[in-house]
Design a protein around this motif. Structure first.
Motif, PDB file in Angstrom:
ATOM      1  N   SER A   1      10.849 -30.360 -26.046  1.00 40.61           N
ATOM      2  CA  SER A   1      10.771 -31.728 -25.538  1.00 40.61           C
ATOM      3  C   SER A   1      11.540 -32.717 -26.398  1.00 40.61           C
ATOM      4  CB  SER A   1       9.306 -32.162 -25.515  1.00 40.61           C
ATOM      5  OG  SER A   1       8.869 -32.138 -24.199  1.00 40.61           O
ATOM      6  N   TYR A   2      12.112 -33.733 -25.719  1.00 41.68           N
ATOM      7  CA  TYR A   2      12.854 -34.765 -26.439  1.00 41.68           C
ATOM      8  C   TYR A   2      11.913 -35.647 -27.250  1.00 41.68           C
ATOM      9  CZ  TYR A   2      16.734 -33.926 -23.205  1.00 41.68           C
ATOM     10  OH  TYR A   2      17.748 -33.389 -22.483  1.00 41.68           O
TER      11      TYR A   2
ATOM     12  N   PHE B   1      29.217 -49.939 -27.549  1.00 41.86           N
ATOM     13  CA  PHE B   1      27.937 -50.080 -26.842  1.00 41.86           C
ATOM     14  C   PHE B   1      27.672 -48.834 -25.988  1.00 41.86           C
ATOM     15  CE2 PHE B   1      26.045 -51.407 -22.709  1.00 41.86           C
ATOM     16  CZ  PHE B   1      24.763 -51.662 -23.153  1.00 41.86           C
TER      17      PHE B   1
ATOM     18  N   ILE C   1      24.480 -46.322 -26.615  1.00 42.48           N
ATOM     19  CA  ILE C   1      23.378 -46.107 -25.673  1.00 42.48           C
ATOM     20  C   ILE C   1      23.352 -44.660 -25.176  1.00 42.48           C
ATOM     21  CG2 ILE C   1      23.186 -48.502 -24.898  1.00 42.48           C
ATOM     22  CD1 ILE C   1      24.729 -47.679 -22.383  1.00 42.48           C
ATOM     23  N   THR C   2      24.437 -43.922 -25.373  1.00 43.29           N
ATOM     24  CA  THR C   2      24.419 -42.520 -24.935  1.00 43.29           C
ATOM     25  C   THR C   2      24.335 -41.571 -26.123  1.00 43.29           C
ATOM     26  OG1 THR C   2      26.819 -42.507 -24.933  1.00 43.29           O
ATOM     27  CG2 THR C   2      25.748 -42.923 -22.830  1.00 43.29           C
TER      28      THR C   2
ATOM     29  N   PHE D   1      19.779 -36.411 -24.709  1.00 45.58           N
ATOM     30  CA  PHE D   1      19.510 -36.469 -23.274  1.00 45.58           C
ATOM     31  C   PHE D   1      20.796 -36.739 -22.505  1.00 45.58           C
ATOM     32  CE2 PHE D   1      18.772 -39.370 -19.691  1.00 45.58           C
ATOM     33  CZ  PHE D   1      17.983 -38.569 -18.884  1.00 45.58           C
ATOM     34  N   TRP D   2      21.628 -37.628 -23.055  1.00 47.52           N
ATOM     35  CA  TRP D   2      22.861 -38.022 -22.361  1.00 47.52           C
ATOM     36  C   TRP D   2      23.896 -36.923 -22.393  1.00 47.52           C
ATOM     37  CZ3 TRP D   2      22.211 -41.677 -19.161  1.00 47.52           C
ATOM     38  CH2 TRP D   2      21.193 -42.600 -19.410  1.00 47.52           C
TER      39      TRP D   2
ATOM     40  N   ASN E   1      22.793 -34.698 -19.579  1.00 49.26           N
ATOM     41  CA  ASN E   1      22.797 -35.225 -18.220  1.00 49.26           C
ATOM     42  C   ASN E   1      24.120 -35.849 -17.784  1.00 49.26           C
ATOM     43  OD1 ASN E   1      20.057 -34.766 -16.989  1.00 49.26           O
ATOM     44  ND2 ASN E   1      19.571 -35.476 -19.051  1.00 49.26           N
ATOM     45  N   LEU E   2      24.975 -36.193 -18.741  1.00 50.50           N
ATOM     46  CA  LEU E   2      26.308 -36.645 -18.331  1.00 50.50           C
ATOM     47  C   LEU E   2      27.275 -35.466 -18.387  1.00 50.50           C
ATOM     48  CD1 LEU E   2      26.651 -40.042 -20.252  1.00 50.50           C
ATOM     49  CD2 LEU E   2      26.150 -39.713 -17.840  1.00 50.50           C
TER      50      LEU E   2
ATOM     51  N   PHE F   1      12.381 -44.555 -13.163  1.00 51.61           N
ATOM     52  CA  PHE F   1      13.096 -43.387 -13.673  1.00 51.61           C
ATOM     53  C   PHE F   1      12.464 -42.855 -14.951  1.00 51.61           C
ATOM     54  CE2 PHE F   1      16.314 -41.288 -16.268  1.00 51.61           C
ATOM     55  CZ  PHE F   1      16.704 -40.279 -15.385  1.00 51.61           C
TER      56      PHE F   1
ATOM     57  N   VAL G   1      12.870 -38.973 -14.908  1.00 51.11           N
ATOM     58  CA  VAL G   1      13.498 -38.288 -16.033  1.00 51.11           C
ATOM     59  C   VAL G   1      12.991 -36.856 -16.167  1.00 51.11           C
ATOM     60  CG1 VAL G   1      11.879 -39.187 -17.761  1.00 51.11           C
ATOM     61  CG2 VAL G   1      14.158 -38.505 -18.449  1.00 51.11           C
TER      62      VAL G   1
ATOM     63  N   ILE H   1      14.670 -34.496 -13.408  1.00 49.88           N
ATOM     64  CA  ILE H   1      16.047 -34.021 -13.550  1.00 49.88           C
ATOM     65  C   ILE H   1      16.274 -33.235 -14.836  1.00 49.88           C
ATOM     66  CG2 ILE H   1      16.946 -35.938 -12.163  1.00 49.88           C
ATOM     67  CD1 ILE H   1      18.234 -36.892 -14.892  1.00 49.88           C
ATOM     68  N   ASP H   2      15.400 -33.347 -15.825  1.00 52.15           N
ATOM     69  CA  ASP H   2      15.649 -32.670 -17.100  1.00 52.15           C
ATOM     70  C   ASP H   2      14.328 -32.119 -17.633  1.00 52.15           C
ATOM     71  OD1 ASP H   2      16.205 -31.932 -19.702  1.00 52.15           O
ATOM     72  OD2 ASP H   2      17.685 -33.520 -19.971  1.00 52.15           O
ATOM     73  N   GLU H   3      14.240 -30.786 -17.683  1.00 53.41           N
ATOM     74  CA  GLU H   3      12.958 -30.204 -18.096  1.00 53.41           C
ATOM     75  C   GLU H   3      12.622 -30.535 -19.549  1.00 53.41           C
ATOM     76  OE1 GLU H   3      13.168 -25.818 -19.337  1.00 53.41           O
ATOM     77  OE2 GLU H   3      14.462 -25.877 -17.574  1.00 53.41           O
TER      78      GLU H   3
ATOM     79  N   ALA I   1      12.581 -33.304 -20.758  1.00 52.42           N
ATOM     80  CA  ALA I   1      11.892 -34.588 -20.830  1.00 52.42           C
ATOM     81  C   ALA I   1      10.429 -34.476 -20.434  1.00 52.42           C
ATOM     82  CB  ALA I   1      12.594 -35.603 -19.930  1.00 52.42           C
TER      83      ALA I   1
ATOM     84  N   ILE J   1      16.063 -44.421 -24.006  1.00 57.44           N
ATOM     85  CA  ILE J   1      17.132 -44.139 -23.040  1.00 57.44           C
ATOM     86  C   ILE J   1      17.308 -45.275 -22.021  1.00 57.44           C
ATOM     87  CG2 ILE J   1      16.943 -41.619 -23.239  1.00 57.44           C
ATOM     88  CD1 ILE J   1      15.582 -41.686 -20.438  1.00 57.44           C
TER      89      ILE J   1
ATOM     90  N   PRO K   1      18.443 -48.437 -22.177  1.00 56.21           N
ATOM     91  CA  PRO K   1      19.764 -49.100 -22.100  1.00 56.21           C
ATOM     92  C   PRO K   1      20.801 -48.220 -21.394  1.00 56.21           C
ATOM     93  CG  PRO K   1      18.868 -49.257 -24.320  1.00 56.21           C
ATOM     94  CD  PRO K   1      17.946 -48.364 -23.555  1.00 56.21           C
ATOM     95  N   GLY K   2      20.773 -46.930 -21.677  1.00 57.37           N
ATOM     96  CA  GLY K   2      21.711 -46.021 -21.035  1.00 57.37           C
ATOM     97  C   GLY K   2      21.457 -45.908 -19.544  1.00 57.37           C
ATOM     98  N   VAL K   3      20.182 -45.845 -19.167  1.00 54.27           N
ATOM     99  CA  VAL K   3      19.840 -45.746 -17.740  1.00 54.27           C
ATOM    100  C   VAL K   3      20.348 -46.984 -17.002  1.00 54.27           C
ATOM    101  CG1 VAL K   3      17.945 -45.561 -16.079  1.00 54.27           C
ATOM    102  CG2 VAL K   3      17.808 -44.330 -18.237  1.00 54.27           C
TER     103      VAL K   3
ATOM    104  N   VAL L   1      22.926 -48.657 -17.534  1.00 51.19           N
ATOM    105  CA  VAL L   1      24.369 -48.595 -17.310  1.00 51.19           C
ATOM    106  C   VAL L   1      24.751 -47.412 -16.404  1.00 51.19           C
ATOM    107  CG1 VAL L   1      26.603 -48.255 -18.429  1.00 51.19           C
ATOM    108  CG2 VAL L   1      24.908 -49.748 -19.477  1.00 51.19           C
ATOM    109  N   PHE L   2      24.183 -46.238 -16.669  1.00 53.49           N
ATOM    110  CA  PHE L   2      24.613 -45.027 -15.953  1.00 53.49           C
ATOM    111  C   PHE L   2      23.685 -44.667 -14.802  1.00 53.49           C
ATOM    112  CE2 PHE L   2      26.580 -44.633 -20.137  1.00 53.49           C
ATOM    113  CZ  PHE L   2      27.879 -44.366 -19.776  1.00 53.49           C
TER     114      PHE L   2
ATOM    115  N   VAL M   1      24.638 -42.236 -11.719  1.00 57.12           N
ATOM    116  CA  VAL M   1      24.683 -40.796 -12.020  1.00 57.12           C
ATOM    117  C   VAL M   1      23.285 -40.192 -11.956  1.00 57.12           C
ATOM    118  CG1 VAL M   1      25.343 -39.096 -13.764  1.00 57.12           C
ATOM    119  CG2 VAL M   1      26.618 -41.227 -13.571  1.00 57.12           C
ATOM    120  N   LEU M   2      22.335 -40.896 -12.574  1.00 59.35           N
ATOM    121  CA  LEU M   2      20.976 -40.369 -12.659  1.00 59.35           C
ATOM    122  C   LEU M   2      20.278 -40.402 -11.297  1.00 59.35           C
ATOM    123  CD1 LEU M   2      20.117 -42.132 -15.999  1.00 59.35           C
ATOM    124  CD2 LEU M   2      20.651 -39.727 -15.680  1.00 59.35           C
TER     125      LEU M   2
ATOM    126  N   LYS N   1      21.426 -37.464  -9.413  1.00 58.95           N
ATOM    127  CA  LYS N   1      20.782 -36.242  -9.903  1.00 58.95           C
ATOM    128  C   LYS N   1      19.338 -36.150  -9.415  1.00 58.95           C
ATOM    129  CE  LYS N   1      22.766 -34.270 -13.871  1.00 58.95           C
ATOM    130  NZ  LYS N   1      22.403 -33.621 -15.096  1.00 58.95           N
TER     131      LYS N   1
END
Lengths: 344, 154, 72
Positions: free
Chosen positions: A4-5, A145, A149-150, A154-155, A158-159, C25, C30, C33-35, C37, C48, C50-52, C54-55, C58-59, C62
Motif C-alpha cells: 500500500s502507498y 510544479f 505534484i507527480t 502513484f503517478w 498511473n501515468l 476520486f 483511487v 484504478i490502483d490496487e 491504493a 495526490i 494537486p496532481g489529480v 491537473v491530470f 487521465v484518471l 482509467k
C-alpha cells in the motif's frame, strides 16, 4: 513497491537526508539574509525574500541536475540519488515562494489581475534585452510544479513510466528557461560580472558532467565480446568484481549486472522494474540487490523482490573457469532461480 | 545505450551549445548605461536645510541643501505603502516628459525613505519637474513641479 | 489582454473541475484504478490531490475503464 502507498516513504536514511536538506536550506537563507543586510542596509523585506528564495532554488536545481551524472561517474555519490525527489520538491517550494512573492510584489498591487499583468506588462517579445523574462520564469515554475505534484510513485504507475519519465525530462527545458530568466532578468540590472560568471560556471559544470557520463556509458556499450563457448561469453576476470557490488556488461544491446554476494556470482537483468533504474550500479544490502534509485530490492539468486513485494527481473547463467567469468546472455524468465557460480 | 540515457545525452549535447550562447548573448545585451539599481538612495546624511516641500497623500518630497547652498538633495518619504512596488524618478527634459530622454535621479520602492543627490548644475534652473515612472507597467504615476527650488522664496 | 484573460479563465475552470473530481476520486476512485491504493493512508490521498486536479481527465478515463471491466 507493491504494498500500500503511504504519503511519504520515510525510512531512517531518508529522514537523515531530509534533515540535511532542511539544515542546508535554513543555513543558506540565514547567511544570505544576514550578508545582504550587512552589505545593503536599504534592502526591503520583499526584495530579501525574492532574492534569497530564488538563489537557493537555483542552487538546489544545479545540485539536482548534477546528481545523475555524478552517480554514473562515481558510485560514491549514490546516497545523493536515493532521495533526489525530496530535493526536487524542496527546490520547487522555494521557486514557488520566489514566484509568489514576485508576482505579489510586481503585479498584485495594481488593478489588473496579477497573472494577466504578468503577461501584458511587458510585450517586448521581439527584443532580446527587454524580453519578458518573467514569463520564462513562470513557465519554468509551471514545469517544476507538474514535476512536484507527480513525484509520488502513484503517478509513475498511473501515468505510465514512459509518460512520467518524459514529463520529468522537461526539467532540462526548465533549467534552460531558468538560466535565461536570470540572464534577461536580474543580470540586466546588475553591473557586476560575477553573477554572469557564476551562472556560466554552473552551466559549464552541468554540461561537462552530463557529456562525460554519457560518453562513459557509450564506451561501456561499445565493448565487443568475442570469446564465446557454448553460448557463454567471456566478460572479465573474477577478481574484478568487488564483494556486494556488480559489473555491468552490455551484450546484444541488453545490459546484464553480474553481482558478487557471499563468494558467489549471480547475473540479473540490469533494469529495475520500478523506474528502470540501473540495478548494477547499486549494491547488496541485507542480502538483497538494492536499486540505487529508490531502494527497490531483489534476491540475487532468483531476481525476485522479497515478500510482500512482487517485482521480478530476468536472471542469467554465469560460470567461472580458471578465475574467468563467463556469462550466457540468454535470459531466463523473470524470477527464475539460478545456482550462481562459486568463486574459488 | 538505453534509449532514455541516449535522450539525456542528446539533450545535453544541444544544451552544450544553447546554454553558453544564451548566457553570452544575455550578457552582451546588458545595457551599457549605468543600471537603474545603482541610482538607489545613497546612505548619505541628510542636508540640514529644507528648501521646499511638496505633500502628496502617499509621500512627501523635499529639496534639501546645506547652509552654504553648495550641495542639493531630493528627499522622498513614503507615508503609506505605494500601490506600485518599484518606480523611478526622472527629471523631465523640457518640454514633455518622455522618460527615455529624461535624466534619471533614483529609484524608490513601495516603502521607506530615500535621499538622492541632485547635481549642482541644477541650481541654475528655475523649475524642477520630476516624473515618477512605473517602469514595470510603463506608466507615468505622478508629476511633481518645484518652482525656484534652489532659492528661498522672496 | 482579452486573449490572456480567456486562457486564464479556461485554466481556472479546468482546475476547478479537477478539484471537484478529486474529492470522490481520492475517497473511492483511487482504490478502483490502483490496487496499491487499497487501504492506503489519508496522507497519501491528500498528497495526490494537486496532481489529480491537473491530470484528472487521465484518471477519470482509467476509472471509467476499470468500472466497465468490473461490470462485464
Amino acid at each position: 513497491m507493491s504494498a500500500s502507498y503511504v504519503a511519504v516513504g520515510w525510512n531512517r536514511q531518508k529522514k537523515i537526508y531530509d534533515w540535511l536538506i532542511a539544515g542546508f536550506c535554513f543555513t543558506y537563507l540565514l547567511l544570505f539574509i544576514s550578508v545582504t543586510l550587512i552589505v545593503n542596509e536599504q534592502v526591503t523585506f520583499e526584495t530579501l525574500l525574492i532574492r534569497s528564495t530564488s538563489t537557493l532554488a537555483v542552487l538546489l536545481l544545479h545540485v539536482i541536475l548534477a546528481i545523475g551524472p555524478l552517480c554514473r561517474l562515481d558510485k560514491k555519490f549514490l546516497p545523493l540519488l536515493y532521495n533526489r525527489r525530496h530535493l526536487g520538491v524542496t527546490m520547487f517550494t522555494f521557486a514557488l515562494a520566489h514566484g509568489g512573492f514576485s508576482i505579489f510584489q510586481f503585479h498584485a498591487l495594481g488593478n489588473t489581475n496579477p497573472f494577466v499583468s504578468l503577461f501584458i506588462s511587458n510585450t517586448n517579445f521581439n527584443s532580446f534585452a527587454a524580453f519578458p523574462f518573467q514569463a520564462l520564469g513562470f513557465f519554468a515554475l509551471l514545469i517544476f510544479f507538474l514535476m512536484a505534484i507527480t513525484s509520488h510513485d502513484f503517478w509513475l504507475h498511473n501515468l505510465s513510466p514512459r509518460v512520467w519519465k518524459t514529463l520529468h525530462m522537461f526539467v532540462y527545458l526548465a533549467y534552460l528557461l531558468v538560466v535565461m530568466h536570470v540572464m534577461l532578468g536580474v543580470i540586466q540590472y546588475e553591473n557586476n560580472p560575477v553573477f554572469v560568471i557564476i551562472i556560466l560556471a554552473g552551466a559549464v559544470t552541468l554540461i561537462t558532467l552530463h557529456l562525460l557520463a554519457g560518453s562513459k556509458e557509450r564506451k561501456l556499450d561499445k565493448r565487443k565480446f568475442s570469446l564465446e563457448q557454448e553460448g557463454f561469453m567471456y566478460v572479465c576476470p573474477a577478481e574484478e568484481i568487488e564483494d556486494s557490488r556488480a559489473k555491468i556488461f552490455c551484450i546484444d544491446k541488453e545490459r546484464i549486472a553480474v553481482y558478487r554476494h557471499e563468494n558467489k556470482l549471480y547475473a540479473i537483468h540490469n533494469v529495475c522494474k520500478h523506474q528502470g533504474g540501473p540495478l548494477g550500479e547499486g549494491k547488496i544490502l541485507d542480502g538483497c540487490i538494492t536499486c540505487p534509485w529508490h531502494g527497490y530490492q531483489y534476491l540475487p539468486h532468483n531476481g525476485q523482490s522479497p515478500p510482500p513485494f512482487k517485482e521480478k527481473v530476468s536472471t542469467y547463467d554465469v560460470k567461472i573457469i580458471d578465475g574467468k567469468v563467463w556469462l550466457n546472455p540468454v535470459p531466463f524468465p523473470e524470477g527464475t532461480e539460478r545456482p550462481g557460480a562459486t568463486i574459488k | 545505450m538505453k534509449p532514455l540515457r541516449k535522450r539525456h545525452l542528446q539533450v545535453w549535447t544541444a544544451w552544450a551549445i544553447l546554454l553558453p550562447v544564451g548566457i553570452v548573448l544575455g550578457w552582451l545585451a546588458v545595457p551599457y548605461q549605468q543600471p537603474v539599481k545603482l541610482l538607489q538612495s545613497s546612505a548619505a546624511d541628510l542636508l540640514p536645510v529644507i528648501m521646499q516641500t511638496k505633500e502628496h497623500n502617499d509621500y512627501t518630497v523635499s529639496i534639501r541643501s546645506d547652509h552654504k547652498h553648495t550641495a542639493w538633495q531630493l528627499e522622498w518619504k513614503n507615508k503609506t505603502a505605494l500601490t506600485y512596488p518599484s518606480a523611478v524618478i526622472y527629471k523631465a527634459g523640457e518640454p514633455g516628459n518622455d522618460p527615455g530622454k529624461a535624466e534619471l535621479i533614483g529609484r524608490i520602492e513601495a516603502r521607506g525613505d530615500y535621499v538622492f543627490e541632485l547635481k549642482p548644475g541644477l541650481a541654475q534652473s528655475s523649475r524642477l519637474k520630476l516624473v515618477l515612472y512605473d517602469f514595470i507597467h510603463e506608466a507615468v504615476i505622478d508629476t511633481i513641479i518645484f518652482k525656484n527650488p534652489f532659492r528661498y522664496p522672496e | 489582454m482579452i486573449f490572456i484573460t480567456t486562457i486564464l479563465i479556461i485554466m481556472a475552470l479546468y482546475l476547478l473541475a479537477g478539484l471537484v473530481f478529486a474529492i470522490p476520486f481520492v475517497i473511492k476512485g483511487v482504490a478502483v484504478i490502483d490496487e496499491g491504493a487499497r487501504g492506503s493512508s489519508w496522507g497519501f490521498r491528500l498528497i495526490i490531490i494537486p496532481g489529480v486536479t491537473v491530470f484528472w481527465p487521465v484518471l477519470l478515463n482509467k476509472w471509467l475503464h476499470a468500472s466497465k471491466i468490473k461490470r462485464s
